[in-house]
Each structure stands twice: as structure tokens, then as C-alpha cells.
Scaffold this motif. Sequence first.
Motif, mmCIF file in Angstrom:
data_model
loop_
_atom_site.group_PDB
_atom_site.id
_atom_site.type_symbol
_atom_site.label_atom_id
_atom_site.label_comp_id
_atom_site.label_asym_id
_atom_site.label_seq_id
_atom_site.Cartn_x
_atom_site.Cartn_y
_atom_site.Cartn_z
ATOM 1 N N ALA A 217 0.845 -1.189 0.000
ATOM 2 C CA ALA A 217 0.000 0.000 0.000
ATOM 3 C C ALA A 217 0.876 1.233 0.000
ATOM 4 N N SER A 218 0.320 2.319 -0.498
ATOM 5 C CA SER A 218 1.031 3.592 -0.416
ATOM 6 C C SER A 218 0.981 4.063 1.038
ATOM 7 N N GLU A 219 1.792 5.051 1.361
ATOM 8 C CA GLU A 219 1.770 5.596 2.721
ATOM 9 C C GLU A 219 0.392 6.187 3.023
ATOM 10 N N ARG A 220 -0.199 6.839 2.046
ATOM 11 C CA ARG A 220 -1.526 7.432 2.236
ATOM 12 C C ARG A 220 -2.569 6.354 2.512
ATOM 13 N N GLN A 221 -2.551 5.267 1.729
ATOM 14 C CA GLN A 221 -3.504 4.179 1.931
ATOM 15 C C GLN A 221 -3.305 3.540 3.305
ATOM 16 N N ASP A 222 -2.045 3.333 3.674
ATOM 17 C CA ASP A 222 -1.737 2.733 4.971
ATOM 18 C C ASP A 222 -2.294 3.601 6.104
ATOM 19 N N ALA A 223 -2.048 4.904 6.037
ATOM 20 C CA ALA A 223 -2.529 5.812 7.081
ATOM 21 C C ALA A 223 -4.052 5.825 7.134
ATOM 22 N N LEU A 224 -4.682 5.862 5.976
ATOM 23 C CA LEU A 224 -6.133 5.882 5.903
ATOM 24 C C LEU A 224 -6.733 4.613 6.514
ATOM 25 N N ILE A 225 -6.182 3.475 6.151
ATOM 26 C CA ILE A 225 -6.679 2.198 6.668
ATOM 27 C C ILE A 225 -6.470 2.104 8.173
ATOM 28 N N ARG A 226 -5.316 2.510 8.642
ATOM 29 C CA ARG A 226 -5.047 2.473 10.086
ATOM 30 C C ARG A 226 -6.003 3.384 10.861
ATOM 31 N N MET A 227 -6.275 4.590 10.322
ATOM 32 C CA MET A 227 -7.207 5.493 10.997
ATOM 33 C C MET A 227 -8.623 4.905 11.036
ATOM 34 N N ALA A 228 -9.033 4.314 9.926
ATOM 35 C CA ALA A 228 -10.369 3.723 9.867
ATOM 36 C C ALA A 228 -10.473 2.516 10.803
ATOM 37 N N ALA A 229 -9.429 1.708 10.864
ATOM 38 C CA ALA A 229 -9.429 0.560 11.780
ATOM 39 C C ALA A 229 -9.544 1.032 13.222
ATOM 40 N N GLN A 230 -8.772 2.055 13.553
ATOM 41 C CA GLN A 230 -8.814 2.599 14.907
ATOM 42 C C GLN A 230 -10.196 3.181 15.209
ATOM 43 N N ALA A 231 -10.782 3.874 14.256
ATOM 44 C CA ALA A 231 -12.093 4.490 14.447
ATOM 45 C C ALA A 231 -13.193 3.457 14.670
ATOM 46 N N THR A 232 -12.999 2.249 14.141
ATOM 47 C CA THR A 232 -13.994 1.190 14.296
ATOM 48 C C THR A 232 -13.596 0.183 15.367
ATOM 49 N N ASN A 233 -12.544 0.511 16.127
ATOM 50 C CA ASN A 233 -12.058 -0.373 17.198
ATOM 51 C C ASN A 233 -11.738 -1.780 16.701
ATOM 52 N N LYS A 234 -11.100 -1.845 15.540
ATOM 53 C CA LYS A 234 -10.694 -3.123 14.961
ATOM 54 C C LYS A 234 -9.196 -3.098 14.738
#
Length: 99
Positions: free
Chosen positions: A21-38
Motif C-alpha cells: 500500500a502507499s503511505e496514504r492508503q496505509d494511514a487511511l486504513i489504520r485510521m479507519a481501523a482505529q475508528a472502528t475499534n478493529k
Amino acid sequence: MASHSGDSEAQARQTRLNLRASERQDALIRMAAQATNKTVTAFILDSASSAAEQVLADRRWFMLDDAAWDAFQDALERPAVVKPRLTELLSEEPDLFED
């Protein structure tokens, strides 16, 4: 359509998926995972599974009883109804260079 959300963690994982993944995709996915407590893994698997189910939904077999099958066949054999306003709309060329 069955959803796999929430049960990913409970199921034994037996295969590995690798992706880049690009750095942007990685950051986006990590933020979304954190936001959903996953976990990132759970978030990616749940998201990918949901997307896969949607893609495949219209490619599955659908069973109909005799009455529903007859109604379906009747609808297919019914002549098309010309809708003048729809014909006009579809024949218009869009202005692709409009400001």
C-alpha cells in the motif's frame, strides 16, 4: 447476503494475504481501523469480504418457485414500452466542455 463483519477475529485464519500500500492508503486504513475499534487485519478482511460479497451478489444462483418463474418469463416476453421523454433524454449529447 451474509456478512462476515465481526466474526473475522473468531475464525481461525489459515492462509496469508500479502499486499503493498502507499503511505496514504496505509494511514487511511489504520485510521479507519482505529475508528472502528478493529485491528488493521480485521478491518481489511471485513472490508474486503463485504466488497467481495457485493461484487458476487448478482452472479449467484437465485431460485424461484413456479409462480415467480412464470411471472419472470411473462415480464421478459412483454413488449417494450417506448417512453418519449426517456428517448429524448438518452439521445441528448452532454456538453463535455461546459465551464
